[in-house]
Design an enzyme around this catalytic site. Structure first.
Site, PDB file in Angstrom:
ATOM      1  N   TRP A  73      35.992  41.209  67.999  1.00 59.26           N
ATOM      2  CA  TRP A  73      35.961  40.223  66.911  1.00 59.26           C
ATOM      3  C   TRP A  73      37.385  40.048  66.366  1.00 59.26           C
ATOM      4  CZ3 TRP A  73      37.816  41.926  62.240  1.00 59.26           C
ATOM      5  CH2 TRP A  73      37.778  43.306  61.983  1.00 59.26           C
ATOM      6  N   GLU A 118      44.026  50.609  54.938  1.00 60.05           N
ATOM      7  CA  GLU A 118      44.013  50.035  56.281  1.00 60.05           C
ATOM      8  C   GLU A 118      45.353  49.382  56.624  1.00 60.05           C
ATOM      9  OE1 GLU A 118      41.823  50.336  58.561  1.00 60.05           O
ATOM     10  OE2 GLU A 118      39.901  50.787  57.615  1.00 60.05           O
ATOM     11  N   GLU A 156      42.403  48.678  65.057  1.00 59.53           N
ATOM     12  CA  GLU A 156      42.519  48.991  63.640  1.00 59.53           C
ATOM     13  C   GLU A 156      43.305  47.914  62.886  1.00 59.53           C
ATOM     14  OE1 GLU A 156      41.559  51.587  61.630  1.00 59.53           O
ATOM     15  OE2 GLU A 156      40.329  52.547  63.163  1.00 59.53           O
ATOM     16  N   HIS A 159      41.495  45.347  60.713  1.00 56.89           N
ATOM     17  CA  HIS A 159      40.782  45.721  59.488  1.00 56.89           C
ATOM     18  C   HIS A 159      41.540  45.309  58.234  1.00 56.89           C
ATOM     19  CE1 HIS A 159      38.748  49.165  61.982  1.00 56.89           C
ATOM     20  NE2 HIS A 159      38.457  47.952  62.423  1.00 56.89           N
ATOM     21  N   GLU A 215      38.072  59.282  60.555  1.00 59.05           N
ATOM     22  CA  GLU A 215      37.324  58.112  61.009  1.00 59.05           C
ATOM     23  C   GLU A 215      35.910  58.115  60.437  1.00 59.05           C
ATOM     24  OE1 GLU A 215      38.351  55.505  62.502  1.00 59.05           O
ATOM     25  OE2 GLU A 215      39.996  55.978  63.852  1.00 59.05           O
ATOM     26  N   THR A 218      36.136  57.149  56.734  1.00 57.93           N
ATOM     27  CA  THR A 218      36.380  55.719  56.572  1.00 57.93           C
ATOM     28  C   THR A 218      35.131  54.916  56.884  1.00 57.93           C
ATOM     29  OG1 THR A 218      38.657  56.152  57.286  1.00 57.93           O
ATOM     30  CG2 THR A 218      37.970  53.870  57.194  1.00 57.93           C
ATOM     31  N   ASP A 247      33.425  49.608  63.840  1.00 59.23           N
ATOM     32  CA  ASP A 247      34.626  50.008  64.584  1.00 59.23           C
ATOM     33  C   ASP A 247      34.957  51.472  64.341  1.00 59.23           C
ATOM     34  OD1 ASP A 247      35.056  47.536  65.692  1.00 59.23           O
ATOM     35  OD2 ASP A 247      36.869  47.076  64.551  1.00 59.23           O
ATOM     36  N   GLU A 248      34.912  51.870  63.083  1.00 56.39           N
ATOM     37  CA  GLU A 248      35.258  53.259  62.743  1.00 56.39           C
ATOM     38  C   GLU A 248      34.276  54.228  63.405  1.00 56.39           C
ATOM     39  OE1 GLU A 248      38.016  53.264  61.600  1.00 56.39           O
ATOM     40  OE2 GLU A 248      38.334  51.977  59.857  1.00 56.39           O
ATOM     41  N   HIS A 251      35.366  54.677  67.007  1.00 57.23           N
ATOM     42  CA  HIS A 251      36.570  55.506  67.082  1.00 57.23           C
ATOM     43  C   HIS A 251      36.249  56.965  66.758  1.00 57.23           C
ATOM     44  CE1 HIS A 251      38.918  51.576  66.018  1.00 57.23           C
ATOM     45  NE2 HIS A 251      38.464  51.573  67.260  1.00 57.23           N
TER      46      HIS A 251
END
Length: 382
Positions: A73, A118, A156, A159, A215, A218, A247-248, A251
């Site tokens: 995205w 971020e 990252e 973000h 991670e 977050t 996403d976090e 990761h």
């Protein structure tokens, strides 16, 4: 200095490294004075071998956990499209700003703090490249470690871009002051304590313990902000935060996998590194944030986040408990004495922290802390 590694006897072959890492960690003997000293000399080669084995796991995550550009995205997917019809764009902006007026200032403070965190991404990539044996020395290294560092950073990077764009378009905060805070945080940096005392290089074991923890933290924070945004009627912000939290989570799975592989190859070294990081506490990456006015800015930000239930001491404890389970900390056997001591320490922390939290809750129950003025919000008090 005349120092050389102490004889390791039956532990000398590298194939027995997992069993003997505490010996490798522990002693270099200065034969001129007969004094045993703790040092990382003689350790680096063996850890490099471990990390070469772990690199296979990293390559898997580069291919299967990280996203290709075509699948990823982009920030523009979540905000009004500026290319094209002016009337449609401006109308969507007006609707977006109207919805955002329903967000309480407390939630904005946390959202801004998360965005600043971020946006300090350059610091985090720099720190990844301090880790001995896993860095990207040329900036274009084809190793799995180099590819992970660059592609993780590229993911990252979206973000902070997206949260910044959302806050700018909603008009709810003083963006120039926020942008100054971003600059100041990057300039100040932060020290996650990857580098052991007396060493000049970052310890990859410690580094990946830290990233596993951070991670997850977050992910929790963004996820909870998204839930609160939905509660206050901002479905756009809820979707933004949920997407970033996703996403976090990816990761987090990868970094936990790196540490799991280290535990498989060197359980003693991994256990000791994990305990070392928790003994000095996991430092939050924005702890040096500043607006040039409030010397307690991060503490006040953390207070507001905790009061909303976005990220609390209970979350910190839950993360330790989760990682203990993920890495099978309590059930491991055959550890060296030093690693077994580290195991006992780490295993006891969740219970100890929960008792401390209960005592603190009793002692501070009903205490109302006065609000402070926030430069990010044009001086409004939270």
């Amino acid at each position: 200095s005349g120092a050389r590694p102490a004889a390791l006897g039956h532990c000398a072959p590298w194939m027995r490294f997992r069993r003997c890492s505490a010996v490798l960690l522990a002693l270099t003997v200065d034969h001129t004075g007969g004094v045993a000293i703790v040092t990382s000399a003689g350790l680096r080669h063996d850890r490099t071998e471990v990390l070469r084995v772990v690199e296979g796991r990293v390559a898997h995550h580069v291919e299967n956990t990280l996203l290709t550009v075509d699948r990823a995205w982009q920030p523009s997917d979540f905000v009004p499209e500026s290319f094209g019809d002016d009337d449609g764009f401006l109308e969507e902006i007006r609707e977006m700003r109207q919805v955002a007026r329903g967000l309480p200032d407390e939630l904005l403070v946390v959202l801004i703090g998360d965005m600043i965190t971020e946006e300090a991404l350059p610091t985090y990539q720099t720190l990844l490249n301090t880790l001995d044996g896993t860095n990207d020395p040329t900036g274009t290294s084809p190793t799995a470690w180099g590819r992970w560092s660059r592609q993780w950073t590229s993911e990252e990077n979206r973000h902070g871009d997206l949260l910044n764009r959302y806050l700018y378009l909603t008009g709810r905060c003083d963006m120039r002051t926020v942008e100054k805070s971003v600059m100041q945080l990057i300039a100040k940096g932060f020290n996650p304590k990857f580098v052991p005392d007396g060493s000049g290089v970052g310890d990859a074991y410690r580094g990946f313990v830290y990233t596993s923890f951070q991670e997850r933290a977050t992910k929790i924070s963004h996820g909870n902000v998204g839930k609160l945004a939905a509660k206050h009627g901002d479905s756009r912000l809820a979707r933004i935060c949920a997407t970033i939290a996703g996403d976090e989570a990816r990761h987090e799975r990868a970094y936990k996998g790196f540490v799991s592989a280290i535990f498989e190859e060197d359980p003693d070294g991994a256990m000791i590194a994990y305990a070392d990081m928790l003994k000095q506490q996991i430092v939050m990456p924005a702890e040096l944030m500043s607006d040039g006015e409030n010397p307690s800015l991060f503490a006040d930000f953390a207070r507001v986040a905790a009061s909303l239930g976005v990220y609390t001491s209970a979350d910190y404890t839950d993360i330790i408990e989760h990682l203990n389970c993920e890495w099978q900390v309590e059930s491991r056997t055959g550890l060296s004495p030093q690693a077994a001591q580290a195991q006992d320490y780490v295993s006891s922390l969740p219970r100890r922290f929960r008792k401390l939290a209960e005592r603190q809750a009793k002692s501070t129950g009903g205490v109302h802390l006065p609000g402070v003025g926030w430069s990010w919000l044009n001086g409004r008090t939270v």
